[in-house]
Design a protein around this motif. Structure first.
Motif, PDB file in Angstrom:
ATOM      1  N   ARG A   1     -50.244   6.922  -5.745  1.00  0.00           N
ATOM      2  CA  ARG A   1     -48.830   6.912  -6.161  1.00  0.00           C
ATOM      3  C   ARG A   1     -47.906   7.079  -4.961  1.00  0.00           C
ATOM      4  O   ARG A   1     -46.855   6.432  -4.877  1.00  0.00           O
ATOM      5  CB  ARG A   1     -48.567   8.028  -7.169  1.00  0.00           C
TER       6      ARG A   1
ATOM      7  N   VAL B   1     -43.919   2.367  -0.251  1.00  0.00           N
ATOM      8  CA  VAL B   1     -43.640   0.935  -0.077  1.00  0.00           C
ATOM      9  C   VAL B   1     -42.396   0.524  -0.866  1.00  0.00           C
ATOM     10  O   VAL B   1     -41.676  -0.404  -0.479  1.00  0.00           O
ATOM     11  CB  VAL B   1     -44.885   0.117  -0.494  1.00  0.00           C
ATOM     12  N   THR B   2     -42.136   1.225  -1.957  1.00  0.00           N
ATOM     13  CA  THR B   2     -40.938   0.928  -2.752  1.00  0.00           C
ATOM     14  C   THR B   2     -39.672   1.401  -2.034  1.00  0.00           C
ATOM     15  O   THR B   2     -38.628   0.766  -2.119  1.00  0.00           O
ATOM     16  CB  THR B   2     -41.048   1.623  -4.132  1.00  0.00           C
TER      17      THR B   2
ATOM     18  N   LEU C   1     -47.580   3.780  -3.167  1.00  0.00           N
ATOM     19  CA  LEU C   1     -46.700   2.864  -3.902  1.00  0.00           C
ATOM     20  C   LEU C   1     -45.239   3.272  -3.765  1.00  0.00           C
ATOM     21  O   LEU C   1     -44.356   2.435  -3.552  1.00  0.00           O
ATOM     22  CB  LEU C   1     -47.095   2.830  -5.376  1.00  0.00           C
ATOM     23  N   ASP C   2     -44.981   4.569  -3.875  1.00  0.00           N
ATOM     24  CA  ASP C   2     -43.599   5.064  -3.738  1.00  0.00           C
ATOM     25  C   ASP C   2     -43.071   4.752  -2.340  1.00  0.00           C
ATOM     26  O   ASP C   2     -41.923   4.337  -2.172  1.00  0.00           O
ATOM     27  CB  ASP C   2     -43.541   6.581  -3.982  1.00  0.00           C
TER      28      ASP C   2
ATOM     29  N   VAL D   1     -48.992  -2.334   0.354  1.00  0.00           N
ATOM     30  CA  VAL D   1     -49.753  -1.224  -0.261  1.00  0.00           C
ATOM     31  C   VAL D   1     -51.210  -1.290   0.171  1.00  0.00           C
ATOM     32  O   VAL D   1     -51.816  -0.280   0.551  1.00  0.00           O
ATOM     33  CB  VAL D   1     -49.665  -1.279  -1.808  1.00  0.00           C
TER      34      VAL D   1
END
Lengths: 104, 268
Positions: free
Chosen positions: B241, B247-248, B244-245, B219
């Motif tokens: 956001r 990388v998830t 983060l999404d 991130v």
């Protein structure tokens, strides 16, 4: 000694990822990652819990000396407040944004 | 705008499936745009965004940094060499600049970064390419090797860009789209797209090696490479956001490479 209260600013976005709390200031795009101790303090920053209670919580959870925990907590809180992502007051802070950060 | 008559020198440039109509009265500037954005010009596109381009005489441009601010519902875009305003609700705006391709290129990057932020995507400093129907991103700041790895790509690889990748949300994943935003390779990307398979952070080293990276580190690195210019708290939160999404949902790795074509044996 005057009691202090801390609350998370609404001008941030935060989420727990890979065991670390990640925070971004929406004001200046500064990015922070918090370690485990700092995350506990951050999550407890609801504007209503006195800072002394948060320090006690840190002492219990991480088995550290009260003086050391107080010093480290105050240093952390002061630093985050300088970046505007934590609010500090000597009165409880009515802050509707101080909800669990995973939801932000 | 949809349904509006296009003038003889208007040109719609479609990047990432989002056409932007540029209205100019200057035939030579139109030709310049046609040449610079070849492959991304779509005469039949129904543009959601339209800019009237006012050309001014070339003069001494200042070194003023880019400023992107929202005021009274309109975006103000400024830099030493251009001035622009865009009303996102009306889908209309204007650009004032001299007849050069660099200013318009910057305006397009900014506008796309603003549009993408609301749609869960972003522009990122990275080369990207399609192999076997899947897109791979190679990110890093200047000198990390984006152009080098692009230049080394074998013939079965379709290059999307060697400099700035266009990443948009696509269901439970992400899609990388070609861009005309070229780096040192000075070659436009192909105007096509594919689901993102992996994001690599590039480092040059003595041997080719893929290594894991922790999510927080991913991130951190991704945010460092996302192009975002707006002084706007709401959009900053959205971009955070999205990072983060991403990388998830997408595998992220470190790719250390020795600059020869063998590095592509690891990318499949």
């Amino acid at each position: 000694m005057t009691e202090r209260y801390i609350a998370r600013s609404s001008a941030i976005a935060a989420r727990m990822l890979g065991g670390e709390m990640m925070i971004m200031s929406a004001v200046d795009s500064t990015f922070f990652t918090l370690n485990e101790v700092a995350t506990v303090i951050w999550q407890a920053a609801d504007g209503r819990t006195p800072l002394s209670e948060i320090v006690e919580k840190v002492c219990r959870k991480f088995e550290v000396e009260p003086d050391s925990a107080r010093r480290d907590t105050e240093q952390f809180v002061d630093e985050l407040s300088r970046h505007g992502i934590l609010l500090i007051s000597d009165k409880p802070i009515d802050n509707p944004s101080a909800r669990p950060t995973e939801a932000l | 705008m949809a349904g509006m008559t296009q003038g003889p020198h208007d040109i719609a440039i479609e990047i990432g499936g989002t056409p932007v109509l540029l209205r100019t009265r200057n035939g030579r500037f139109h030709k310049l745009l046609e040449s610079r954005y070849a492959g991304f010009v779509n005469a039949r596109a129904r543009a959601k965004v339209e800019f009237k381009v006012d050309l001014i005489a070339p003069g001494v441009s200042s070194d003023e940094d880019v400023q992107v601010k929202m005021k009274d519902g309109k975006w103000s875009l400024r830099r030493g060499d251009f001035n622009s305003e865009w009303d996102p609700r009306a889908g209309k705006g204007w650009i004032r600049q001299s007849a050069n391709p660099y200013s318009i290129d910057s305006v397009l990057r900014i506008v796309h970064s603003l549009i993408l932020a609301r749609e869960g995507g972003f522009l990122v400093h990275s080369a990207s390419a399609i192999r076997n129907g899947r897109a791979f991103l190679f990110s890093g700041l200047s000198g990390a090797g984006k152009t080098t790895i692009s230049r080394l790509a074998p013939s079965d690889v379709t290059l999307l860009t060697d400099e700035i990748s266009y990443v948009r949300r696509d269901g439970e994943g992400y899609r990388a789209c070609g861009t005309p935003f070229a780096g040192e390779l000075a070659r436009l990307g192909e105007n096509c797209s594919a689901p993102v398979a992996t994001l690599f952070f590039l480092e040059q080293g003595p041997k080719n090696q893929i290594r894991p990276i922790s999510s927080p580190d991913a991130v951190r690195r991704l945010l460092r490479n996302i192009l975002f210019f707006a002084d706007d708290a709401e959009l900053v939160k959205l971009v955070f956001r999205s990072a983060l999404d991403f990388v998830t949902l997408v595998p992220v790795r470190r790719l250390t490479f020795f600059p020869d074509e063998r590095v592509w044996e690891l990318v499949d």
